[in-house]
Motif scaffolding. Sequence first.
Motif, PDB file in Angstrom:
ATOM      1  N   GLU A   1     -34.185 -82.945 -14.642  1.00  0.00           N
ATOM      2  CA  GLU A   1     -34.421 -83.914 -13.571  1.00  0.00           C
ATOM      3  C   GLU A   1     -33.232 -84.853 -13.399  1.00  0.00           C
ATOM      4  O   GLU A   1     -32.864 -85.223 -12.272  1.00  0.00           O
ATOM      5  N   VAL A   2     -32.614 -85.243 -14.499  1.00  0.00           N
ATOM      6  CA  VAL A   2     -31.462 -86.148 -14.444  1.00  0.00           C
ATOM      7  C   VAL A   2     -30.270 -85.447 -13.782  1.00  0.00           C
ATOM      8  O   VAL A   2     -29.567 -86.036 -12.942  1.00  0.00           O
TER       9      VAL A   2
ATOM     10  N   GLY B   1     -30.887 -85.293 -10.163  1.00  0.00           N
ATOM     11  CA  GLY B   1     -30.683 -86.601  -9.556  1.00  0.00           C
ATOM     12  C   GLY B   1     -29.219 -86.885  -9.299  1.00  0.00           C
ATOM     13  O   GLY B   1     -28.849 -87.415  -8.233  1.00  0.00           O
ATOM     14  N   LYS B   2     -28.380 -86.527 -10.234  1.00  0.00           N
ATOM     15  CA  LYS B   2     -26.935 -86.723 -10.055  1.00  0.00           C
ATOM     16  C   LYS B   2     -26.413 -85.861  -8.917  1.00  0.00           C
ATOM     17  O   LYS B   2     -25.623 -86.314  -8.081  1.00  0.00           O
TER      18      LYS B   2
ATOM     19  N   TYR C   1     -28.246 -84.703  -6.418  1.00  0.00           N
ATOM     20  CA  TYR C   1     -28.866 -85.148  -5.172  1.00  0.00           C
ATOM     21  C   TYR C   1     -28.156 -86.378  -4.602  1.00  0.00           C
ATOM     22  O   TYR C   1     -27.950 -86.473  -3.385  1.00  0.00           O
ATOM     23  N   ARG C   2     -27.788 -87.302  -5.459  1.00  0.00           N
ATOM     24  CA  ARG C   2     -27.088 -88.501  -5.005  1.00  0.00           C
ATOM     25  C   ARG C   2     -25.764 -88.119  -4.317  1.00  0.00           C
ATOM     26  O   ARG C   2     -25.453 -88.609  -3.235  1.00  0.00           O
TER      27      ARG C   2
ATOM     28  N   SER D   1     -37.665 -91.505 -10.538  1.00  0.00           N
ATOM     29  CA  SER D   1     -36.491 -92.270 -10.938  1.00  0.00           C
ATOM     30  C   SER D   1     -35.377 -91.354 -11.434  1.00  0.00           C
ATOM     31  O   SER D   1     -34.209 -91.514 -11.048  1.00  0.00           O
ATOM     32  N   ARG D   2     -35.729 -90.403 -12.284  1.00  0.00           N
ATOM     33  CA  ARG D   2     -34.725 -89.484 -12.815  1.00  0.00           C
ATOM     34  C   ARG D   2     -34.127 -88.605 -11.721  1.00  0.00           C
ATOM     35  O   ARG D   2     -32.932 -88.313 -11.731  1.00  0.00           O
TER      36      ARG D   2
ATOM     37  N   GLN E   1     -33.977 -89.405  -8.569  1.00  0.00           N
ATOM     38  CA  GLN E   1     -33.398 -90.301  -7.558  1.00  0.00           C
ATOM     39  C   GLN E   1     -33.931 -89.985  -6.157  1.00  0.00           C
ATOM     40  O   GLN E   1     -33.180 -89.904  -5.188  1.00  0.00           O
ATOM     41  N   VAL E   2     -35.253 -89.803  -6.089  1.00  0.00           N
ATOM     42  CA  VAL E   2     -35.906 -89.524  -4.808  1.00  0.00           C
ATOM     43  C   VAL E   2     -36.961 -90.592  -4.539  1.00  0.00           C
ATOM     44  O   VAL E   2     -37.465 -91.233  -5.459  1.00  0.00           O
ATOM     45  N   LYS E   3     -37.311 -90.780  -3.280  1.00  0.00           N
ATOM     46  CA  LYS E   3     -38.311 -91.764  -2.874  1.00  0.00           C
ATOM     47  C   LYS E   3     -39.705 -91.156  -2.783  1.00  0.00           C
ATOM     48  O   LYS E   3     -40.702 -91.883  -2.684  1.00  0.00           O
TER      49      LYS E   3
END
Length: 348
Positions: free
Chosen positions: A73-74, A77-78, A80-81, A118-119, A121-123
């Motif tokens: 997930e982390v 997130g990286k 995805y950002r 949070s991990r 990085q999505v809403k």
Amino acid sequence: MDTTTAMIIEDYPLMPQVRLKNGLTICRLVNGMWQVSGAHGDIEPNKAVSVMQKYTDLGYTTFDMADIYGPAEVIFGKFYRGHCSRRNAPVQAMTKMVPSPGPMTWSVVESAVSKSMSRMQVKRLDCIQFHWWDYTDKRYLDALHHLREMQRNGRIRELSLTNFDTERLEEITAKGIEISTNQVQYSIIDQRPAQGMTKFCRMNGIKLLTYGTLCGGLLTDHYLGKPEPKGRKDLCTASLWKYKQMINSWGGWKLFQELLATLREIADEHGVTIANVATRWVLCDSAVASVIIGCRFGVEGANHATENLRSVSTGWALTEENVSAINKITSKSNNLLKSIGDCGAEYR
């Protein structure tokens, strides 16, 4: 997008997609991220992120992960950002909630959902797939009711399951909890879903997401004509070890070689690979939305993205003769539903 990528996209088909119950559109071939969990060797996160972008450039925009897949997930997130900052095509992120046994209060479930968001990085979670270890503990129904409420509140788009059997799928649906997908093992080797679950799914608008379709890489040209792999030296990843045990239960290495030889003949007929034939066979089931193919992002020699696109090409199709030839081999195998149990029984 660089010139090389543009040329590849011209040479290979566009990725087909399918729409789920609540509007999420996902690829028919999904990037599986179990392989970054640590059980398949070390993954360098920055390198993985770079390769993930290359996959999306080829049309592989759907990623599957879980809260127990190590840094999956982390890493997503990286990626995805950075992906969003480039304003590229949308990506879809499906994760799993795999709780330890215990009370499934609102706060417990909400905390798990918030941590994944949070991990990653999505809403909002595009899709959360719930797993439960012990059916005798009915608190999985509590968790699903809470997740259903979070879905109504807009924090979750598709509410799904992973490795639930047909009996529990019927039970959950009868409770009024709408399920979009169930992720299960499904391959030419493991045909348990076709012995009951697929019928129920078609009747209730539920789609299957399938894994193990290539048996961790064993159901490929690489193993045709090869001696039987044994021990941790030959079966050096969690996937290879797991699916070799499945092949043993199914019928053993000799029968498996007969299957590979037959698949190679079919592949030659269509100008594709054994992996393409094995994937297409599962995708032909109308209950199946997508096949999840494990990705060892950033590992040298582990990128088969362009080759796998042939699995969804409209330029070929399995014939009745092809299917009959496969059935002739699999009819000699053991019935895994009888020896193991329904989908997911191997985890309980």
